[in-house]
Design an enzyme around this catalytic site. Structure first.
Site, PDB file in Angstrom:
ATOM      1  CD  GLU A  35      -6.680   5.343   2.385  1.00 46.86           C
ATOM      2  OE1 GLU A  35      -7.585   5.538   3.192  1.00 46.86           O
ATOM      3  OE2 GLU A  35      -5.410   5.229   2.838  1.00 46.86           O
ATOM      4  NE  ARG A  94     -11.053  -1.108   3.523  1.00 48.07           N
ATOM      5  CZ  ARG A  94     -11.644  -1.113   4.799  1.00 48.07           C
ATOM      6  NH1 ARG A  94     -12.946  -1.815   4.897  1.00 48.07           N
ATOM      7  NH2 ARG A  94     -11.138  -0.919   5.904  1.00 48.07           N
ATOM      8  CE  LYS A 136      -3.308   2.601   2.616  1.00 52.92           C
ATOM      9  NZ  LYS A 136      -4.108   2.826   4.223  1.00 52.92           N
ATOM     10  CG  ASP A 190      -5.372   8.012   4.861  1.00 52.79           C
ATOM     11  OD1 ASP A 190      -6.291   8.761   4.089  1.00 52.79           O
ATOM     12  OD2 ASP A 190      -5.551   7.029   5.243  1.00 52.79           O
ATOM     13  CE  LYS A 245      -6.747   8.564   8.239  1.00 58.24           C
ATOM     14  NZ  LYS A 245      -7.436   7.545   8.916  1.00 58.24           N
ATOM     15  CG  ASP A 274      -9.907   7.679   6.725  1.00 57.26           C
ATOM     16  OD1 ASP A 274      -8.886   7.659   6.099  1.00 57.26           O
ATOM     17  OD2 ASP A 274      -9.717   7.801   7.766  1.00 57.26           O
ATOM     18  CG  ASP A 286      -1.907   5.170   4.931  1.00 57.12           C
ATOM     19  OD1 ASP A 286      -1.752   4.007   5.730  1.00 57.12           O
ATOM     20  OD2 ASP A 286      -2.972   5.529   4.393  1.00 57.12           O
TER      21      ASP A 286
HETATM   22  N1  BES Z   1      -4.480   4.452   7.151  1.00 51.91           N
HETATM   23  C1  BES Z   1      -5.554   4.221   7.531  1.00 51.91           C
HETATM   24  C2  BES Z   1      -5.303   3.125   8.529  1.00 51.91           C
HETATM   25  C3  BES Z   1      -4.596   3.557   9.963  1.00 51.91           C
HETATM   26  C4  BES Z   1      -5.293   4.451  11.066  1.00 51.91           C
HETATM   27  C5  BES Z   1      -3.314   3.269  10.156  1.00 51.91           C
HETATM   28  C6  BES Z   1      -4.632   4.645  11.922  1.00 51.91           C
HETATM   29  C7  BES Z   1      -2.549   3.516  11.400  1.00 51.91           C
HETATM   30  C8  BES Z   1      -3.093   4.307  12.181  1.00 51.91           C
HETATM   31  C9  BES Z   1      -6.767   3.765   6.702  1.00 51.91           C
HETATM   32  O1  BES Z   1      -6.613   4.461   5.424  1.00 51.91           O
HETATM   33  C10 BES Z   1      -8.031   4.107   7.154  1.00 51.91           C
HETATM   34  O2  BES Z   1      -8.220   5.299   7.473  1.00 51.91           O
HETATM   35  N2  BES Z   1      -8.645   3.071   7.651  1.00 51.91           N
HETATM   36  C11 BES Z   1      -9.871   3.601   8.462  1.00 51.91           C
HETATM   37  C12 BES Z   1     -10.877   2.471   7.823  1.00 51.91           C
HETATM   38  C13 BES Z   1     -12.433   2.716   8.435  1.00 51.91           C
HETATM   39  C14 BES Z   1     -12.857   4.112   7.519  1.00 51.91           C
HETATM   40  C15 BES Z   1     -13.234   1.754   8.005  1.00 51.91           C
HETATM   41  C16 BES Z   1      -9.649   3.306  10.182  1.00 51.91           C
HETATM   42  O3  BES Z   1      -9.051   2.295  10.223  1.00 51.91           O
HETATM   43  O4  BES Z   1     -10.304   4.018  10.689  1.00 51.91           O
HETATM   44 ZN    ZN Z   2      -4.898   4.743   5.011  1.00 48.01          ZN
HETATM   45 MN    MN Z   3      -7.581   6.107   5.225  1.00 48.82          MN
END
Ligand code: BES
Ligand code: ZN
Ligand code: MN
Length: 479
Positions: free
Chosen positions: A335, A337, A251, A256, A263, A333, A274
């Site tokens: 993104e 996947r 990835k 992000d 966020k 968010d 990220d």
């Molecule tokens: N890059 C983030 C995941 C992340 C968050 C990694 C904090 C490390 C620390 C990912 O893109 C994301 O934002 N995931 C969301 C998914 C949700 C919207 C279903 C998450 O984990 O909140």
């Molecule tokens: Zn992310």
């Molecule tokens: Mn994200």
């Protein structure tokens, strides 16, 4: 950094010209006939030193030693953890000393694991990030010579660990760079720089080519940013073409912010990390280039920013992935996947023996496993066994998570084949279930490294994980 290994006694190590000498003593050390070690014997007797891991005794310009600083360090029973602790404590004595050359000498023949810990310990303690400092004070330590009583097969252990460390440091460098020094285009340049290794090839697809491939999910994420997306294809060709490759998919979200589903501001800077999955793929290729093993590996990196502008993808938008499946983007968010699913479909063309994706995918995985183990998702028992063992043997552990079909219930929607989110519960698993829909054609594993790829707080910085795990898996030292 340069690592070497030689057969050396403590007495001959004492005569070597170097800035520092570290002598590692295990619990089996009692006393020595050698006059040089009499100081250790006195300290042991007086209770001022123990051979327990973490204990050390340091000397300055001691008679009989060529190095100006000598550190005796206990390694206890000599386990991986013991030697790590010993190196951390011993290296502490050289902080701020500008030591360029070190000799690390084992009084007793080490295990492979103990030797690996010395290499990693020396590298970790001396690593410094400098790229965006105006007056960089770089790493002082340039050369480490490891002395062992008997060489045996330890030379090849040292060489492979030195290559892994070079890969870890390459991954750390690109992960630590802020997003304005690590754009998708700069990441592609970093990948191209690896073609200096004869077995590595690199191809980069830009927005036009990606559009031709119909990577609608990847393009939807990238459309909210001014930075053009890049799809990086790395090849390591170490074996005959007939040998099916392992494909690594990293990835590569260089920043992000969450997109329209933005966020919160607190700690948002950490979303420069990220792209740690991508950085780990670059790191593995750096290590493969140096080690030159007889295997074939493909690296795929979908790289873009997840930002927000007037063209950004909106919650509720439906996009068509390269696989043909339509996706309702309920949360912009989620993104990771979306960029990964198109890369997974692209992986089919290599007829891989296995595909492993590596991603800072979910905050939920951090909640589940913290910073100790990466999340491992796979239905292929061979991959689970191989990756778990590789993780254990490289001190870069992972933990298997479930993939029951019931977890996919929440991804159902009335408006597309699948939604990109499924509510808060089991978030790391539902993300993996989404990815699994794109992996029917090959054995697949997913590593969620959201908790393990970097450290927050005062020691903020990339860890270089899971480069050690992947190198152990690919080169079979995980077996
Ligand atoms: N890059 C983030 C995941 C992340 C968050 C990694 C904090 C490390 C620390 C990912 O893109 C994301 O934002 N995931 C969301 C998914 C949700 C919207 C279903 C998450 O984990 O909140
Ligand atoms: Zn992310
Ligand atoms: Mn994200």
């Amino acid at each position: 950094m340069n690592f070497e290994i030689k057969s050396l006694s403590v007495a001959s190590a004492a005569l070597l010209k170097a800035d520092g000498l570290i002598v590692l003593l295990s619990d089996s050390y009692k006393s020595s006939k050698d006059e040089l070690l009499s100081v250790v014997d006195h300290a042991l007797k007086a209770g001022d030193f123990e051979t327990k891991a973490g204990k050390s005794l340091s000397l300055y310009r001691a008679a009989g030693f060529s190095a100006s600083r000598v550190v005796f360090a206990g390694v206890g029973e000599g386990s991986t953890k013991d030697v790590r602790q010993a190196m951390a404590s011993a290296m502490g004595h050289f902080k701020g000393t500008k030591a360029k050359q070190l000799v690390v000498c084992f009084a007793d023949t080490p295990t492979d694991q103990a030797l690996k810990s010395v290499v990693t310990g020396a590298a970790e303690a001396s690593y410094v990030y400098t790229t965006t400092k105006s007056k960089p004070e770089g790493r002082e330590l340039q050369r480490v010579l490891v002395g062992v009583p008997k060489l045996g097969k330890l030379k090849s252990v040292l060489d492979s660990q030195a290559a892994t460390v070079a890969g870890v440091e390459f991954a750390k460098e690109w992960a630590n760079r802020p997003a304005n020094y690590a754009t998708p285009t700069l990441l592609a340049d970093a990948a191209r720089s690896l073609v200096k290794f004869p077995k590595i090839k690199c191809q980069v697809l830009g927005p036009k080519e990606v559009e031709k491939l119909k990577m609608g999910a990847f393009m939807a994420v990238a459309q909210g940013s001014e930075q053009p997306l890049q799809f990086i294809v790395l090849r390591y060709e170490g074996a005959a073409k007939s040998q099916a490759p392992t494909v690594l998919v990293g990835k590569g979200i260089t920043f992000d912010c969450g997109g329209v589903s933005i966020k919160p501001a607190a700690e948002m800077d950490e979303m420069k990390y990220d792209m740690c999955g991508a950085a780990s793929v670059l790191g593995v290729f750096r290590a493969l280039g140096e080690l030159s093993p007889a295997i074939n590996v493909i690296g795929l990196i979908p790289a873009c920013e997840n930002l927000v502008n007037g063209r950004a993808v909106k919650p509720g938008d439906v996009v068509t992935s390269m696989s043909g499946q339509t996706i309702e983007i309920l949360n912009t968010d989620a993104e990771g996947r979306l960029v990964l699913c198109d890369a997974l479909t692209y992986a089919e063309r290599f007829k891989p023996r296995a595909v492993i994706d590596i991603a800072t995918l979910t905050g939920a995985c951090v909640v589940a496993l913290g910073a100790v183990r990466s999340g491992l998702f796979s239905n292929d028992e061979g991959l689970v066994a191989g990756l778990s063992e590789a993780g254990a043997n490289s001190s870069d552990p992972c933990w298997r998570m479930p993939l029951d079909d019931e977890y996919a219930e929440g991804l159902k929607t009335n408006f597309a084949d699948v939604a990109n989110v499924a509510g808060r519960a089991g978030g790391a698993v539902t993300a993996a279930k989404f990815l699994q829909r794109f992996t029917a054609k090959f054995p697949w594993a997913h590593l969620d490294i959201a908790g393990t790829a970097w450290k927050s707080g005062a020691a903020k910085g990339a860890t270089g994980r899971p480069v050690p795990l992947l190198m152990a898996y690919l080169t079979g030292t995980g077996k």
